[in-house]
Motif scaffolding. Structure first.
Motif, PDB file in Angstrom:
ATOM      1  N   MET A   1     -12.975  12.732  12.845  1.00 17.51           N
ATOM      2  CA  MET A   1     -12.626  12.114  11.566  1.00 17.51           C
ATOM      3  C   MET A   1     -12.585  10.592  11.694  1.00 17.51           C
ATOM      4  O   MET A   1     -12.108  10.052  12.672  1.00 17.51           O
ATOM      5  N   LYS A   2     -13.117   9.946  10.651  1.00 19.07           N
ATOM      6  CA  LYS A   2     -13.040   8.477  10.603  1.00 19.07           C
ATOM      7  C   LYS A   2     -12.134   8.113   9.423  1.00 19.07           C
ATOM      8  O   LYS A   2     -12.278   8.664   8.344  1.00 19.07           O
ATOM      9  N   ILE A   3     -11.224   7.188   9.663  1.00 22.01           N
ATOM     10  CA  ILE A   3     -10.362   6.717   8.579  1.00 22.01           C
ATOM     11  C   ILE A   3     -10.721   5.264   8.297  1.00 22.01           C
ATOM     12  O   ILE A   3     -10.640   4.412   9.188  1.00 22.01           O
ATOM     13  N   PHE A   4     -11.170   5.005   7.064  1.00 23.65           N
ATOM     14  CA  PHE A   4     -11.527   3.641   6.684  1.00 23.65           C
ATOM     15  C   PHE A   4     -10.367   3.009   5.922  1.00 23.65           C
ATOM     16  O   PHE A   4      -9.889   3.577   4.933  1.00 23.65           O
ATOM     17  N   LEU A   5      -9.908   1.849   6.385  1.00 20.31           N
ATOM     18  CA  LEU A   5      -8.858   1.120   5.677  1.00 20.31           C
ATOM     19  C   LEU A   5      -9.507   0.049   4.815  1.00 20.31           C
ATOM     20  O   LEU A   5     -10.314  -0.759   5.295  1.00 20.31           O
ATOM     21  N   ILE A   6      -9.146   0.083   3.545  1.00 20.19           N
ATOM     22  CA  ILE A   6      -9.787  -0.757   2.534  1.00 20.19           C
ATOM     23  C   ILE A   6      -8.720  -1.549   1.791  1.00 20.19           C
ATOM     24  O   ILE A   6      -7.600  -1.042   1.589  1.00 20.19           O
ATOM     25  N   LEU A  95     -12.427   9.340   5.640  1.00 23.75           N
ATOM     26  CA  LEU A  95     -11.283   9.346   4.730  1.00 23.75           C
ATOM     27  C   LEU A  95     -10.975   7.895   4.376  1.00 23.75           C
ATOM     28  O   LEU A  95     -10.748   7.068   5.262  1.00 23.75           O
ATOM     29  N   THR A  96     -11.002   7.597   3.073  1.00 21.45           N
ATOM     30  CA  THR A  96     -10.807   6.202   2.669  1.00 21.45           C
ATOM     31  C   THR A  96      -9.376   5.979   2.177  1.00 21.45           C
ATOM     32  O   THR A  96      -8.849   6.746   1.387  1.00 21.45           O
ATOM     33  N   THR A  97      -8.762   4.919   2.665  1.00 19.92           N
ATOM     34  CA  THR A  97      -7.383   4.589   2.301  1.00 19.92           C
ATOM     35  C   THR A  97      -7.320   3.175   1.742  1.00 19.92           C
ATOM     36  O   THR A  97      -7.723   2.219   2.414  1.00 19.92           O
ATOM     37  N   TYR A  98      -6.825   3.083   0.520  1.00 17.06           N
ATOM     38  CA  TYR A  98      -6.654   1.778  -0.106  1.00 17.06           C
ATOM     39  C   TYR A  98      -5.260   1.233   0.224  1.00 17.06           C
ATOM     40  O   TYR A  98      -4.259   1.824  -0.119  1.00 17.06           O
ATOM     41  N   ILE A  99      -5.229   0.124   0.938  1.00 24.96           N
ATOM     42  CA  ILE A  99      -3.963  -0.546   1.234  1.00 24.96           C
ATOM     43  C   ILE A  99      -3.694  -1.485   0.059  1.00 24.96           C
ATOM     44  O   ILE A  99      -4.336  -2.534  -0.068  1.00 24.96           O
ATOM     45  N   LYS A 100      -2.803  -1.034  -0.809  1.00 26.89           N
ATOM     46  CA  LYS A 100      -2.570  -1.741  -2.069  1.00 26.89           C
ATOM     47  C   LYS A 100      -1.339  -2.650  -2.000  1.00 26.89           C
ATOM     48  O   LYS A 100      -0.302  -2.242  -1.493  1.00 26.89           O
ATOM     49  N   ALA A 101      -1.509  -3.867  -2.486  1.00 26.54           N
ATOM     50  CA  ALA A 101      -0.386  -4.818  -2.476  1.00 26.54           C
ATOM     51  C   ALA A 101      -0.384  -5.614  -3.774  1.00 26.54           C
ATOM     52  O   ALA A 101      -1.412  -5.704  -4.458  1.00 26.54           O
ATOM     53  N   SER A 102       0.760  -6.190  -4.089  1.00 22.58           N
ATOM     54  CA  SER A 102       0.852  -6.981  -5.325  1.00 22.58           C
ATOM     55  C   SER A 102       0.177  -8.340  -5.129  1.00 22.58           C
ATOM     56  O   SER A 102       0.006  -8.808  -3.996  1.00 22.58           O
ATOM     57  N   GLU A 103      -0.153  -8.983  -6.246  1.00 20.35           N
ATOM     58  CA  GLU A 103      -0.768 -10.321  -6.169  1.00 20.35           C
ATOM     59  C   GLU A 103       0.169 -11.306  -5.469  1.00 20.35           C
ATOM     60  O   GLU A 103      -0.285 -12.148  -4.691  1.00 20.35           O
ATOM     61  N   ILE A 148      -7.000   7.993  -0.678  1.00 21.61           N
ATOM     62  CA  ILE A 148      -5.568   7.821  -0.467  1.00 21.61           C
ATOM     63  C   ILE A 148      -5.190   6.411  -0.903  1.00 21.61           C
ATOM     64  O   ILE A 148      -5.958   5.462  -0.673  1.00 21.61           O
ATOM     65  N   ILE A 149      -4.027   6.291  -1.528  1.00 25.25           N
ATOM     66  CA  ILE A 149      -3.514   4.950  -1.838  1.00 25.25           C
ATOM     67  C   ILE A 149      -2.188   4.772  -1.101  1.00 25.25           C
ATOM     68  O   ILE A 149      -1.315   5.639  -1.150  1.00 25.25           O
ATOM     69  N   TYR A 150      -2.076   3.664  -0.395  1.00 25.81           N
ATOM     70  CA  TYR A 150      -0.869   3.374   0.391  1.00 25.81           C
ATOM     71  C   TYR A 150      -0.347   2.008  -0.034  1.00 25.81           C
ATOM     72  O   TYR A 150      -1.067   1.005   0.072  1.00 25.81           O
ATOM     73  N   LYS A 151       0.871   1.989  -0.551  1.00 18.33           N
ATOM     74  CA  LYS A 151       1.418   0.730  -1.070  1.00 18.33           C
ATOM     75  C   LYS A 151       2.158  -0.022   0.021  1.00 18.33           C
ATOM     76  O   LYS A 151       3.121   0.471   0.592  1.00 18.33           O
ATOM     77  N   THR A 152       1.694  -1.210   0.305  1.00 21.38           N
ATOM     78  CA  THR A 152       2.354  -2.056   1.286  1.00 21.38           C
ATOM     79  C   THR A 152       3.012  -3.225   0.558  1.00 21.38           C
ATOM     80  O   THR A 152       2.465  -3.675  -0.458  1.00 21.38           O
ATOM     81  N   LEU A 161       0.872   8.647   7.055  1.00 20.88           N
ATOM     82  CA  LEU A 161       0.484   9.763   7.934  1.00 20.88           C
ATOM     83  C   LEU A 161       0.534  11.088   7.171  1.00 20.88           C
ATOM     84  O   LEU A 161      -0.386  11.902   7.265  1.00 20.88           O
ATOM     85  N   GLU A 162       1.600  11.279   6.400  1.00 18.53           N
ATOM     86  CA  GLU A 162       1.745  12.504   5.600  1.00 18.53           C
ATOM     87  C   GLU A 162       0.573  12.663   4.645  1.00 18.53           C
ATOM     88  O   GLU A 162       0.010  13.747   4.503  1.00 18.53           O
ATOM     89  N   LYS A 163       0.220  11.568   3.982  1.00  9.85           N
ATOM     90  CA  LYS A 163      -0.886  11.612   3.018  1.00  9.85           C
ATOM     91  C   LYS A 163      -2.197  11.982   3.716  1.00  9.85           C
ATOM     92  O   LYS A 163      -3.006  12.742   3.198  1.00  9.85           O
ATOM     93  N   ILE A 164      -2.379  11.445   4.904  1.00  7.05           N
ATOM     94  CA  ILE A 164      -3.600  11.737   5.668  1.00  7.05           C
ATOM     95  C   ILE A 164      -3.631  13.218   6.044  1.00  7.05           C
ATOM     96  O   ILE A 164      -4.641  13.899   5.841  1.00  7.05           O
ATOM     97  N   PHE A 165      -2.510  13.729   6.544  1.00  5.25           N
ATOM     98  CA  PHE A 165      -2.474  15.142   6.948  1.00  5.25           C
ATOM     99  C   PHE A 165      -2.695  16.063   5.760  1.00  5.25           C
ATOM    100  O   PHE A 165      -3.355  17.092   5.886  1.00  5.25           O
ATOM    101  N   LEU A 166      -2.169  15.676   4.605  1.00  5.59           N
ATOM    102  CA  LEU A 166      -2.358  16.491   3.398  1.00  5.59           C
ATOM    103  C   LEU A 166      -3.845  16.616   3.053  1.00  5.59           C
ATOM    104  O   LEU A 166      -4.328  17.696   2.729  1.00  5.59           O
ATOM    105  N   VAL A 167      -4.552  15.500   3.122  1.00  2.15           N
ATOM    106  CA  VAL A 167      -5.985  15.523   2.804  1.00  2.15           C
ATOM    107  C   VAL A 167      -6.748  16.310   3.863  1.00  2.15           C
ATOM    108  O   VAL A 167      -7.641  17.098   3.557  1.00  2.15           O
ATOM    109  N   LEU A 168      -6.356  16.138   5.126  1.00  3.56           N
ATOM    110  CA  LEU A 168      -7.074  16.820   6.219  1.00  3.56           C
ATOM    111  C   LEU A 168      -6.882  18.331   6.146  1.00  3.56           C
ATOM    112  O   LEU A 168      -7.762  19.084   6.550  1.00  3.56           O
TER     113      LEU A 168
END
Ligand code: S3P
Length: 170
Positions: A1-6, A95-103, A148-152, A161-168
């Protein structure tokens, strides 16, 4: 599995990616670093001497060279998913993960960042704020195609990690 952080410049893709890779016992790659190793030039030098068009071509070539990699976390550049077929390609091959942050968070991070970023060179405070607002709006339409969307910085790494395991598991 490859996890891409975007995600946008400055959200912490590399830091999060390194920690995630360690937890998963995956290898970690930073696309910008791979581009620099391959071209033996810094990202700023490539933009300055060869232009953005050339940078995007090399970026595409390096991204696609990960096709056969297994068990890897790959941190991409803020613009990577927005060029060519990259967003679809990453969705098809990992698996693509959006690292989302506020302006505000992005502004704070970028105004204190040490890493040279050619797209932000010599920006005044106001120009940087306007740029983040406009670019984020433009790129969000692509970023939101992530699985996946991950709010930082609000969410803990455990929640990612939980979100990743759920998708997997699906
Ligand atoms: C870019 C983001 C940078 C780097 C290049 C262009 C962009 O990566 O790839 O300067 O278009 O947003 P980071 O997101 O790691 O800063």
């Amino acid at each position: 599995m490859k996890i891409f952080l975007i995600g946008f410049m400055g959200v912490g893709k590399t830091t999060i990616g390194k920690k995630l890779a360690e937890l998963l016992h995956y290898s970690f790659f930073d696309l910008d670093k791979e581009i620099e190793n391959y071209t033996k030039k810094s990202i700023s030098e490539i933009f300055e001497k060869d232009g953005e068009k050339y940078f995007r071509e090399i970026e595409s070539f390096i991204l696609k060279s990960f096709l056969n990699h297994k068990n890897a976390v790959i941190s991409t550049g803020g613009g990577t998913p927005c060029f060519f077929d990259h967003m679809d390609w990453m969705n098809e091959n990992g698996l693509t993960t959006y690292i989302k942050a506020s302006e505000d968070f992005i502004y704070h991070r970028l105004s204190h960042a040490k890493k040279p970023r050619p797209l932000l060179k010599d920006f005044s405070e106001e120009k940087l704020k306007n740029f983040i607002h406009a670019k984020l709006e433009e790129r969000n339409s692509v970023y939101k195609k992530c699985q996946i969307i991950y709010k930082t910085p609000d969410e803990k790494l455990d929640s990612l990690l939980e979100k990743i395991f759920l998708v997997l598991k699906k």
